[in-house]
Design an enzyme around this catalytic site. Structure first.
Site, PDB file in Angstrom:
ATOM      1  N   CYS A  47      39.509   9.309 -36.196  1.00  0.00           N
ATOM      2  CA  CYS A  47      38.493  10.363 -36.172  1.00  0.00           C
ATOM      3  C   CYS A  47      37.764  10.342 -34.827  1.00  0.00           C
ATOM      4  O   CYS A  47      37.293   9.292 -34.378  1.00  0.00           O
ATOM      5  CB  CYS A  47      37.499  10.159 -37.311  1.00  0.00           C
TER       6      CYS A  47
ATOM      7  N   CYS B 230      32.201  10.669 -42.857  1.00  0.00           N
ATOM      8  CA  CYS B 230      32.051  10.610 -41.403  1.00  0.00           C
ATOM      9  C   CYS B 230      30.592  10.347 -41.021  1.00  0.00           C
ATOM     10  O   CYS B 230      30.285   9.458 -40.230  1.00  0.00           O
ATOM     11  CB  CYS B 230      32.540  11.928 -40.818  1.00  0.00           C
TER      12      CYS B 230
ATOM     13  N   GLY C  86      46.008  14.306 -69.164  1.00  0.00           N
ATOM     14  CA  GLY C  86      47.031  15.056 -68.438  1.00  0.00           C
ATOM     15  C   GLY C  86      47.534  16.292 -69.163  1.00  0.00           C
ATOM     16  O   GLY C  86      48.227  17.114 -68.579  1.00  0.00           O
TER      17      GLY C  86
ATOM     18  N   CYS D  40      37.356  13.449 -39.395  1.00  0.00           N
ATOM     19  CA  CYS D  40      37.404  13.227 -40.842  1.00  0.00           C
ATOM     20  C   CYS D  40      37.282  14.553 -41.583  1.00  0.00           C
ATOM     21  O   CYS D  40      36.390  15.353 -41.289  1.00  0.00           O
ATOM     22  CB  CYS D  40      36.244  12.340 -41.292  1.00  0.00           C
TER      23      CYS D  40
ATOM     24  N   CYS E 276      33.746   9.447 -35.746  1.00  0.00           N
ATOM     25  CA  CYS E 276      33.308   8.149 -36.255  1.00  0.00           C
ATOM     26  C   CYS E 276      34.336   7.049 -36.063  1.00  0.00           C
ATOM     27  O   CYS E 276      34.081   5.893 -36.368  1.00  0.00           O
ATOM     28  CB  CYS E 276      32.924   8.256 -37.729  1.00  0.00           C
TER      29      CYS E 276
END
Lengths: 408, 373
Positions: free
Chosen positions: B283, B314, B74, B308, B286
């Site tokens: 979606c 997808c 980080g 998506c 899909c």
């Protein structure tokens, strides 16, 4: 079907074809050559070299051509090419005092050792468009060709005489003024003030440490002066100009005098480690500007003139002068001056002066941000929903019409 | 990383006299002709460059910075960014990282906004294809390096994968404190009061935290970090992830990292816990109900559809037999508390997955932390 998921590849390649056609323009016209650009748009080529931080006139000319004259784009092209080069060493410091200037002026002294040379400058031209330059009638005869009697007064440069004559004579005429004492070297005008102790000596300012290398070490503030000067040398000319201007107008404390501005070729020397020998590897042209600035004393220094320094590749007077002013402005903290303007703020200046960075980040919002926008969109809807629910509130009868609509 | 160290075959530089003084000649000699075993021809770029564009010294320099970044999760490690042939803001930080870690055996996936075929993803992928000759893929599972802008793939990542993020503003507190020396001090002092103040003000003004993307996280209980502008939906995927996550900010000259199996917590308050975006839509292609959805405007009558954002996810679901018609059958997902959600472990495997398990994996690189360096 929507374009977001499919079609990127084709769109890019078609767009690149269109770009090429646009670059070329009307194919009935002759293609512009790099030699033409280097000769007739030399100041554009110089700016690209300076801010591209690579002395390579032919590559810079190529960049200008490829970028269709967009100099910031050309600078970017040159920087990208530069980044792919291997660093094999550092040159010796260039000696601008050994320069044989083709232009050298001082705004502080009328006569300077070695003389003032006005040289090729726009400074005293009248900014009137010259119809004579249209369609190849520029009135400059070919080198070696004899001048036709009366030619210059009828067309060409409007009574200027034969421009080539000045060029041909330039090498032969020694500049007027006091002769320099130490052989051929031209001491900087600012150094003349050193004799009286009226200006900081260069020794005051320079440290013998290894030079900071902005292209190999990250930019971090506070940065030493050498590092700052490197950043300024590759900084955007327009940005530095505006900062220098703002500082002169009162957003800062700099009141500069041009001690000296010189333009000319200097030798570039390199110490080859395997030979331990200094050899001259070539010649580069630079513009150097030294300013002397009012200083009423502070930070342990008596009242004296303080220095600002500007140096660029090629012929770049506006940039070199602006750089010197901003360099001096950035020394405010060291000299205990009040920080009143952006030009004195090191972090502000250094982090925003690079036009390749700035142009990239500003332009990147042209890229798709579908995902982030979607995130904002749903956030906005949710916030509005909450607000509506709050306004409507649980009314006495549990129905609509919040307090706002009742007022109406 | 392993493969790279082997293939560095720098010739000793020619004496300077032979190179001559003209930089153009040097450039031609160095860069427009093949160099070493790794040199890749590139018609598209009009010349021949070193493998992955950057010279080997620069790559090593960046890898050193990355090692430091992995050692201090980080923490933003300064590095001397180079100008890449793409503009700043187009992903130069991520491109430099990818260029520094990629080897000839890698398989690269590049996405932008979750999709492999958005213009910028195409451009970056083409660049690496031309300059490295490595195999590229759009399948998340097959990639050893995934360079991304603004998304983390929906498919769970493995310990053999490296995510490379393009970061515009690495400093999570930049909009709260404009000065870099100031924010560096705040990090050094572990002083994140500013951040909590911002969240608190959000809650008092808006009743909730209004950061929808680039939502700051605390890494390994020590450094506040920008996860790059991924939607906060993706934040939980970073927690205890098996993959190595590398972040590059070219213009700001910082790299940072989340090593595998690191605690990553989104900033929040116990009475206002972090939560992710959710949709009441599925979606339209899909039928996925658990993926991040893009809104597609279909006409000027206000009709929209949702699909998506992760195009590979997808396509994969479609191949596996999913369809938009399925979504009626599935329950809607509700806001999930991040702290309770561990994407690598708790994620239910798709009931739609074809029987017989996954295909044998493509040769992939080991993450940085495990390689012999």
């Amino acid at each position: 079907m929507y374009v977001a998921v499919k079609g990127g590849q084709k769109a890019i390649s078609e767009a690149h074809k269109l770009l090429e056609v646009t670059r070329r323009g009307d194919t009935e016209l002759a293609e512009i050559s790099l030699a033409q650009l280097q000769n007739q748009l030399s100041l554009a080529v110089d700016r690209v070299q300076a801010e591209g931080s690579l002395y390579a006139p032919r590559m810079a000319a190529l960049a200008v051509k490829q970028a269709q004259g967009d100099l910031v784009e050309a600078i970017f092209l040159l920087r990208a090419a530069r980044a792919s080069l291997k660093r094999f060493g550092y040159s010796e410091p260039i000696k601008t005092t050994a320069m044989r200037p083709r232009r050298r002026i001082s705004g502080t002294f009328k006569d300077i050792p070695g003389g003032q040379i006005l040289g090729p400058t726009f400074d005293y031209t009248h900014r009137l468009l010259k119809p004579s330059l249209m369609d190849g009638e520029d009135g400059v005869r070919k080198v070696g060709q004899d001048r036709e009697p009366g030619q210059d007064s009828q067309k060409g440069l409007g009574g200027l005489g034969d421009p080539l004559e000045a060029w041909e004579d330039f090498g032969a005429q020694a500049p007027e003024g006091p002769k320099p004492s130490n052989g051929g070297e031209l001491t900087g005008v600012a150094s003349i003030l050193e004799l009286e102790g009226l200006i900081e000596t260069i020794e005051d300012l320079e440290s013998a440490q290894r030079p900071f290398d902005l292209t190999r070490e990250p930019l971090e503030v506070p940065l030493n002066r050498g590092g700052r000067l490197q950043a300024l040398a590759r900084a955007d000319e327009g940005f530095l100009l505006a900062l220098a201007y703002s500082s002169q107008r009162g957003f800062g404390s700099v009141h500069p005098f041009v001690a000296e501005l010189r333009l000319g070729p200097v030798e570039l020397e390199f110490r080859a480690p395997e030979l331990d020998l200094v050899i001259t590897v070539g010649e580069i042209e630079v513009t150097e500007c030294q300013t002397a600035n009012q200083f009423k004393g502070g930070g342990g220094k008596p009242p004296m003139f303080t220095r600002g320094y500007g140096l660029t590749f090629g012929h770049n007077e506006r940039k070199a002068l602006s750089m010197a002013i901003v360099d001096r402005a950035l020394r405010s903290r060291e000299l205990n001056e009040a920080i009143k303007g952006p030009a004195q703020n090191e972090e502000f200046v250094l982090y925003h002066s690079d036009n390749v960075e700035a142009s990239g980040f500003v332009s990147h919002i042209k890229l798709p941000h579908y995902v982030d926008f979607q995130a904002e969109l749903s956030m906005l809807r949710e916030m509005r929903k909450k607000l509506m629910a709050q306004k409507e509130g649980p009314g006495p009868d549990g129905e609509t019409s919040g307090p706002e609509s009742k007022k109406e | 990383m392993k493969t790279l160290s082997k293939k560095v075959t720098e010739k000793s530089p020619a004496p300077i006299q032979e190179r001559g003084g003209k930089i153009w000649e040097i450039l031609k000699a160095q860069n427009f002709s093949a160099r070493g075993a790794g040199a890749a021809k590139s018609q598209a770029l009009g010349g021949e460059y070193n493998f992955a564009y950057l010279d080997e010294d620069t790559k090593r320099e960046i890898r050193r910075a990355l090692l430091k970044a992995v050692a201090i999760p980080g923490y933003q490690v300064p590095f001397a960014g180079r100008e890449m042939p793409m503009p700043y803001g187009w992903g130069t930080g991520g491109i430099q990282i990818t260029a520094s870690i990629i080897g000839p055996k890698d398989t690269l996936k590049v996405i932008d906004q979750g999709s492999d075929d958005t213009t910028n993803a195409v451009s970056i992928r083409t660049f690496f294809e031309a300059l490295t000759g490595v195999e590229t893929t759009s399948e998340t599972a097959k990639a050893s390096i995934i360079q991304t802008r603004h998304r983390i793939p929906e498919t769970a990542l493995s310990g053999e994968q490296i995510m490379v993020y393009q970061v515009p503003l690495p400093e999570p507190m930049r909009h709260l404190e404009p000065s870099e020396p100031e924010t560096r001090s705040l990090h050094a002092l572990f002083e994140y009061g500013l951040m909590y103040l911002k969240l608190y003000e959000d809650i008092t003004k808006h009743k909730e935290i209004t950061i929808s993307y680039d939502y700051p996280v605390l890494v390994a209980d020590r450094y506040a970090m920008s996860p790059s502008p991924i939607p906060r939906f993706d934040n939980p995927k970073l927690n205890q992830s098996k993959a190595l996550h590398l972040f590059g900010a070219g213009r700001e000259r910082r790299v940072y990292a989340i090593p595998p199996h690191t605690k990553v917590k989104s900033f929040d308050f116990s009475d206002h816990p972090f939560r992710v975006q959710s949709w009441d839509k599925k979606c339209a292609i899909c039928g996925a109900g658990d993926s991040y959805l893009d809104e597609i405007v279909q006409d000027d009558q206000g009709n929209r559809m949702f699909v998506c954002s992760d195009s590979d996810h997808c396509q994969k679901r479609l191949k596996e037999g999913a369809s938009a018609l399925d979504f009626e059958a599935k329950s809607e997902i509700s806001p999930v508390r991040a702290s309770e959600r561990d994407f690598e472990k708790d994620r239910p495997s798709s009931p739609l997955k074809a029987p017989g398990g996954e295909k044998p994996g493509h040769p992939v690189k080991k993450p940085l932390s495990q390689s012999e360096n």
